[in-house]
Design a protein around this motif. Structure first.
Motif, mmCIF file in Angstrom:
data_model
loop_
_atom_site.group_PDB
_atom_site.id
_atom_site.type_symbol
_atom_site.label_atom_id
_atom_site.label_comp_id
_atom_site.label_asym_id
_atom_site.label_seq_id
_atom_site.Cartn_x
_atom_site.Cartn_y
_atom_site.Cartn_z
ATOM 1 N N LEU A 116 3.378 -0.177 -20.203
ATOM 2 C CA LEU A 116 3.344 0.835 -19.146
ATOM 3 C C LEU A 116 4.452 1.841 -19.388
ATOM 4 C CD1 LEU A 116 2.885 -1.154 -15.802
ATOM 5 C CD2 LEU A 116 1.228 0.350 -16.882
ATOM 6 N N VAL A 117 4.155 3.097 -19.231
ATOM 7 C CA VAL A 117 5.176 4.142 -19.279
ATOM 8 C C VAL A 117 5.120 4.829 -17.928
ATOM 9 C CG1 VAL A 117 5.837 6.339 -20.309
ATOM 10 C CG2 VAL A 117 5.006 4.511 -21.766
ATOM 11 N N HIS A 118 6.221 4.781 -17.200
ATOM 12 C CA HIS A 118 6.252 5.455 -15.910
ATOM 13 C C HIS A 118 6.314 6.958 -16.157
ATOM 14 C CE1 HIS A 118 7.490 6.640 -11.885
ATOM 15 N NE2 HIS A 118 6.914 5.517 -11.518
ATOM 16 N N ILE A 119 5.770 7.697 -15.235
ATOM 17 C CA ILE A 119 5.681 9.150 -15.409
ATOM 18 C C ILE A 119 7.059 9.778 -15.648
ATOM 19 C CG2 ILE A 119 5.798 9.833 -12.969
ATOM 20 C CD1 ILE A 119 3.337 11.690 -13.685
ATOM 21 N N TYR A 120 8.117 9.206 -15.068
ATOM 22 C CA TYR A 120 9.449 9.769 -15.291
ATOM 23 C C TYR A 120 9.957 9.436 -16.696
ATOM 24 C CZ TYR A 120 11.953 5.345 -14.547
ATOM 25 O OH TYR A 120 12.424 4.065 -14.656
ATOM 26 N N GLU A 121 9.314 8.494 -17.407
ATOM 27 C CA GLU A 121 9.699 8.149 -18.772
ATOM 28 C C GLU A 121 8.827 8.844 -19.821
ATOM 29 O OE1 GLU A 121 10.923 3.487 -18.369
ATOM 30 O OE2 GLU A 121 8.795 3.975 -18.162
ATOM 31 N N CYS A 122 7.899 9.648 -19.379
ATOM 32 C CA CYS A 122 6.920 10.260 -20.274
ATOM 33 C C CYS A 122 7.584 11.081 -21.377
ATOM 34 C CB CYS A 122 5.945 11.105 -19.476
ATOM 35 S SG CYS A 122 4.568 11.704 -20.458
ATOM 36 N N PRO A 139 3.409 20.584 -18.748
ATOM 37 C CA PRO A 139 4.625 21.199 -19.305
ATOM 38 C C PRO A 139 5.381 20.267 -20.254
ATOM 39 C CG PRO A 139 4.454 21.704 -16.978
ATOM 40 C CD PRO A 139 3.388 20.691 -17.282
ATOM 41 N N ILE A 140 5.352 18.968 -19.975
ATOM 42 C CA ILE A 140 5.991 18.004 -20.879
ATOM 43 C C ILE A 140 5.190 17.934 -22.173
ATOM 44 C CG2 ILE A 140 6.620 15.574 -21.228
ATOM 45 C CD1 ILE A 140 7.027 15.407 -18.165
ATOM 46 N N PHE A 141 3.860 17.863 -22.054
ATOM 47 C CA PHE A 141 3.022 17.830 -23.249
ATOM 48 C C PHE A 141 3.192 19.108 -24.075
ATOM 49 C CE2 PHE A 141 0.008 14.893 -20.779
ATOM 50 C CZ PHE A 141 0.616 13.761 -21.283
ATOM 51 N N GLU A 142 3.342 20.237 -23.393
ATOM 52 C CA GLU A 142 3.533 21.516 -24.081
ATOM 53 C C GLU A 142 4.795 21.474 -24.942
ATOM 54 O OE1 GLU A 142 3.032 25.110 -25.608
ATOM 55 O OE2 GLU A 142 1.579 24.421 -24.124
ATOM 56 N N LYS A 143 5.830 20.880 -24.419
ATOM 57 C CA LYS A 143 7.103 20.789 -25.139
ATOM 58 C C LYS A 143 6.966 19.987 -26.438
ATOM 59 C CE LYS A 143 11.907 19.544 -24.218
ATOM 60 N NZ LYS A 143 12.819 19.001 -23.213
ATOM 61 N N ILE A 182 1.224 15.673 -30.089
ATOM 62 C CA ILE A 182 0.109 15.096 -29.331
ATOM 63 C C ILE A 182 -1.240 15.430 -29.951
ATOM 64 C CG2 ILE A 182 1.405 15.122 -27.153
ATOM 65 C CD1 ILE A 182 -0.670 17.294 -26.247
ATOM 66 N N ILE A 183 -2.139 14.479 -29.791
ATOM 67 C CA ILE A 183 -3.536 14.652 -30.170
ATOM 68 C C ILE A 183 -4.322 14.409 -28.882
ATOM 69 C CG2 ILE A 183 -5.437 13.779 -31.580
ATOM 70 C CD1 ILE A 183 -3.164 12.691 -33.501
ATOM 71 N N PRO A 184 -4.870 15.464 -28.277
ATOM 72 C CA PRO A 184 -5.590 15.280 -27.017
ATOM 73 C C PRO A 184 -6.960 14.634 -27.237
ATOM 74 C CG PRO A 184 -5.493 17.606 -27.601
ATOM 75 C CD PRO A 184 -4.768 16.866 -28.664
ATOM 76 N N CYS A 185 -7.335 13.740 -26.316
ATOM 77 C CA CYS A 185 -8.600 13.027 -26.405
ATOM 78 C C CYS A 185 -9.220 12.937 -25.016
ATOM 79 C CB CYS A 185 -8.339 11.624 -26.957
ATOM 80 S SG CYS A 185 -9.792 10.567 -27.033
#
Length: 132
Positions: A26-32, A56-60, A65-68
């Motif tokens: 599990l990854v908590h959203i604050y650890e993303c 915005p985190i993914f953008e950084k 990332i590979i979106p699926c």
């Protein structure tokens, strides 16, 4: 006398509870952000509301990332300027991209997605569920 609510104490207890009960899958959203930073490549599975909220985190980390998304089975589209792959292509990426992790962002379908990935032959160690 009214009971006073202490935001800091409540937040501390919530975060402490998360740390005490930490599940490596599990990854908590604050650890993303730290999860993205730690991994060379992350396949983000599920591009619905949650993925949009933390885009915005993914953008950084967009180069990592590979979106699926299942929608890619029916139509071509992109997420943050990157082509979205269909789940049927995911196994190839997990095998070909060294160290790739799969981050499931769907809160409603997370368990079903996890079962699908396991049935496809993806190792449990490569599958992580985003929690919040």
């Amino acid at each position: 006398r009214a009971h006073s609510w202490n935001f800091m104490r409540c937040t501390y207890r919530a975060v402490k509870n998360l740390r005490d009960n930490h599940d490596k899958y599990l990854v908590h959203i604050y650890e993303c952000e730290s999860f993205l930073k730690q991994n060379d490549f992350v396949i983000v599975y599920g591009l619905g509301d949650v993925a949009q909220m933390i885009s915005p985190i993914f953008e950084k980390y967009r180069e990592k990332i590979i979106p699926c998304d299942k929608r890619a089975v029916f139509e071509e589209f992109d997420f943050l300027g990157r082509k979205v792959i269909a789940p049927t292509e995911l196994l190839t990426y997990v095998k070909d991209v060294k160290g790739a992790q799969v981050l499931i962002t769907s809160p409603r379908c997370g368990k079903e997605i996890q079962m699908e990935l396991l049935q496809m032959g993806i190792s449990r160690e490569k599958i992580v569920q985003l929690d919040y």
